[in-house]
Design an enzyme around this catalytic site. Structure first.
Site, PDB file in Angstrom:
ATOM      1  N   ASP A   2       0.820  -1.199   0.000  1.00 27.98           N
ATOM      2  CA  ASP A   2       0.000   0.000   0.000  1.00 27.98           C
ATOM      3  C   ASP A   2       0.863   1.263   0.000  1.00 27.98           C
ATOM      4  OD1 ASP A   2      -2.355   1.330  -0.062  1.00 27.98           O
ATOM      5  OD2 ASP A   2      -2.830   1.081   2.055  1.00 27.98           O
ATOM      6  N   GLY A   3       0.376   2.273  -0.711  1.00 24.06           N
ATOM      7  CA  GLY A   3       1.029   3.577  -0.647  1.00 24.06           C
ATOM      8  C   GLY A   3       1.590   4.094  -1.961  1.00 24.06           C
ATOM      9  N   TRP A   7       2.576   8.000  -2.621  1.00 20.43           N
ATOM     10  CA  TRP A   7       3.991   8.265  -2.953  1.00 20.43           C
ATOM     11  C   TRP A   7       4.066   9.168  -4.182  1.00 20.43           C
ATOM     12  CZ3 TRP A   7       7.163   7.551  -7.144  1.00 20.43           C
ATOM     13  CH2 TRP A   7       8.550   7.599  -6.907  1.00 20.43           C
ATOM     14  N   ARG A  15      -0.615   8.679 -10.434  1.00 19.29           N
ATOM     15  CA  ARG A  15      -0.623   7.487  -9.569  1.00 19.29           C
ATOM     16  C   ARG A  15       0.118   6.305 -10.213  1.00 19.29           C
ATOM     17  NH1 ARG A  15      -4.096   7.090  -5.413  1.00 19.29           N
ATOM     18  NH2 ARG A  15      -4.309   4.859  -5.753  1.00 19.29           N
ATOM     19  N   HIS A  19       2.810   3.196  -9.082  1.00 16.72           N
ATOM     20  CA  HIS A  19       2.718   1.739  -9.272  1.00 16.72           C
ATOM     21  C   HIS A  19       3.980   1.208  -9.959  1.00 16.72           C
ATOM     22  CE1 HIS A  19      -1.235   1.726  -7.677  1.00 16.72           C
ATOM     23  NE2 HIS A  19      -1.806   2.371  -8.689  1.00 16.72           N
ATOM     24  N   GLU A  49     -11.822  -5.725  -5.320  1.00 19.50           N
ATOM     25  CA  GLU A  49     -12.441  -4.399  -5.152  1.00 19.50           C
ATOM     26  C   GLU A  49     -11.726  -3.326  -5.994  1.00 19.50           C
ATOM     27  OE1 GLU A  49     -11.724  -6.379  -2.352  1.00 19.50           O
ATOM     28  OE2 GLU A  49     -13.823  -7.043  -2.429  1.00 19.50           O
ATOM     29  N   LEU A 113      11.795 -20.404  -4.465  1.00 19.24           N
ATOM     30  CA  LEU A 113      10.784 -19.532  -3.858  1.00 19.24           C
ATOM     31  C   LEU A 113       9.462 -19.726  -4.585  1.00 19.24           C
ATOM     32  CD1 LEU A 113      10.061 -16.935  -2.048  1.00 19.24           C
ATOM     33  CD2 LEU A 113      10.654 -15.606  -4.073  1.00 19.24           C
ATOM     34  N   ARG A 166       2.116  -5.164   5.891  1.00 17.69           N
ATOM     35  CA  ARG A 166       1.367  -4.143   5.148  1.00 17.69           C
ATOM     36  C   ARG A 166       2.075  -2.806   5.314  1.00 17.69           C
ATOM     37  NH1 ARG A 166      -4.896  -2.935   4.188  1.00 17.69           N
ATOM     38  NH2 ARG A 166      -4.588  -1.018   3.031  1.00 17.69           N
ATOM     39  N   GLU A 185       1.169 -13.429  12.057  1.00 20.04           N
ATOM     40  CA  GLU A 185       1.657 -12.265  12.804  1.00 20.04           C
ATOM     41  C   GLU A 185       1.544 -11.074  11.852  1.00 20.04           C
ATOM     42  OE1 GLU A 185       2.252 -12.709  15.897  1.00 20.04           O
ATOM     43  OE2 GLU A 185       2.204 -14.896  15.760  1.00 20.04           O
TER      44      GLU A 185
HETATM   45  C1  FPP Z   1      -1.859  -0.237  -3.504  1.00 21.40           C
HETATM   46  O1  FPP Z   1      -1.424   1.108  -3.382  1.00 21.40           O
HETATM   47  C2  FPP Z   1      -1.224  -0.868  -4.658  1.00 21.40           C
HETATM   48  C3  FPP Z   1      -1.872  -1.504  -5.689  1.00 21.40           C
HETATM   49  C4  FPP Z   1      -3.332  -1.671  -5.717  1.00 21.40           C
HETATM   50  C5  FPP Z   1      -1.140  -2.054  -6.868  1.00 21.40           C
HETATM   51  C6  FPP Z   1       0.160  -2.687  -6.557  1.00 21.40           C
HETATM   52  C7  FPP Z   1       0.826  -3.145  -7.800  1.00 21.40           C
HETATM   53  C8  FPP Z   1       2.151  -3.060  -8.028  1.00 21.40           C
HETATM   54  C9  FPP Z   1       3.114  -2.559  -7.046  1.00 21.40           C
HETATM   55  C10 FPP Z   1       2.704  -3.587  -9.314  1.00 21.40           C
HETATM   56  C11 FPP Z   1       3.110  -5.007  -9.101  1.00 21.40           C
HETATM   57  C12 FPP Z   1       3.375  -5.706 -10.362  1.00 21.40           C
HETATM   58  C13 FPP Z   1       3.314  -7.071 -10.526  1.00 21.40           C
HETATM   59  C14 FPP Z   1       3.700  -7.673 -11.807  1.00 21.40           C
HETATM   60  C15 FPP Z   1       2.853  -7.968  -9.478  1.00 21.40           C
HETATM   61  P1  FPP Z   1      -2.496   2.296  -3.549  1.00 21.40           P
HETATM   62  O2  FPP Z   1      -2.639   2.610  -4.971  1.00 21.40           O
HETATM   63  O3  FPP Z   1      -3.760   1.899  -2.843  1.00 21.40           O
HETATM   64  O4  FPP Z   1      -1.781   3.469  -2.780  1.00 21.40           O
HETATM   65  P2  FPP Z   1      -2.502   4.643  -1.976  1.00 21.40           P
HETATM   66  O5  FPP Z   1      -3.159   4.027  -0.765  1.00 21.40           O
HETATM   67  O6  FPP Z   1      -1.361   5.523  -1.594  1.00 21.40           O
HETATM   68  O7  FPP Z   1      -3.468   5.309  -2.898  1.00 21.40           O
END
Ligand code: FPP
Length: 222
Positions: A2-3, A7, A15, A19, A49, A113, A166, A185
């Site tokens: 998350d974040g 960021w 946004r 990602h 969601e 892994l 998280r 945990e």
């Molecule tokens: C949550 O942060 C993040 C996501 C919903 C997407 C996460 C995806 C990636 C990091 C790419 C991974 C790629 C692969 C191939 C697995 P948010 O958008 O909710 O952040 P916010 O709370 O700051 O808005």
């Protein structure tokens, strides 16, 4: 993970840039798992969601998943990583579904892994699907056991979650591996996912190491 959005916002960027940066942290956490001998890693890439997000963000995320699978597949395989997708992938494009099946097959014998990527995943969906599968196969059964539910989950055959991390400051499960995390945990970090680093990972491992796991029993020192 998350974040990412926050960021990017802090840096006045879209946004999706967050990602993309988050993907670098995915690469980092895979490296740390190998370095510290963690055998299974599950990352929450897209929840059931997350379709509620703006179409541009959803499309951008799906494109990012698709591109990174193509780009990283060789490296994943050569690093002896078994890749598995958990969640309802039937809602993804046919091309992405084929890509997913191919890489799962190619890496299925890898041992170093297990990397589960939760894509269109929901913990409730996982449990409901498992019960329905069981019911459809054995209609005359009157009672369903924990073992039966386990055997129909996306993570069937894998152990329960030991440690759940998280980032981003929120302290909630957000429908992630609900059944499998019954005794996990929980480690929360205020750092945003793109800023995830080895120090946070090691802190999470220390936290786990120093927590006595009682599984409903009493402390060994009691
Ligand atoms: C949550 O942060 C993040 C996501 C919903 C997407 C996460 C995806 C990636 C990091 C790419 C991974 C790629 C692969 C191939 C697995 P948010 O958008 O909710 O952040 P916010 O709370 O700051 O808005």
């Amino acid at each position: 993970m998350d974040g990412n959005g926050r960021w990017a916002k802090k840096k006045f960027l879209p946004r999706l840039v967050g990602h993309n940066k988050g993907l670098e942290s995915v690469r980092k956490i895979i490296e740390y798992c190998i370095k510290y001998n963690v055998k299974t890693l599950t990352i929450y890439a897209f929840s059931t969601e997350n379709w509620k997000r703006p179409i541009k963000e959803v499309d951008g995320l799906l494109k990012l998943f698709s591109e990174s699978i193509s780009k990283e597949s060789k490296k994943i395989h050569s690093n002896n990583i078994k890749l598995k997708f958990i969640g309802d992938t039937s809602l993804l494009t046919k091309a992405l579904q084929i890509k997913i099946k191919e890489i799962e097959k190619e890496t299925s014998r890898n041992k170093r892994l297990v990397l589960n990527v939760a894509l269109n995943y929901g913990g409730r969906l996982d449990i409901v699907n498992s019960v329905n599968t069981f019911y459809n196969n054995k209609k005359r059964i009157k009672k369903i056991t924990e073992k039966d539910i386990n055997s129909g989950l996306y993570t069937k055959g894998q152990s329960d979650v030991d440690l759940l991390i998280r980032t981003g400051g929120q302290q909630r499960m957000s429908n992630f591996l609900l059944w499998q995390s019954a005794y996990a945990e929980l480690f929360f970090s205020k750092k945003l996912w793109p800023d995830f680093d080895e120090k946070i990972f090691v802190n999470a491992l220390y936290f786990f190491q120093n927590t006595e796991r009682k599984f409903g029993s009493v402390s060994k020192s009691t």
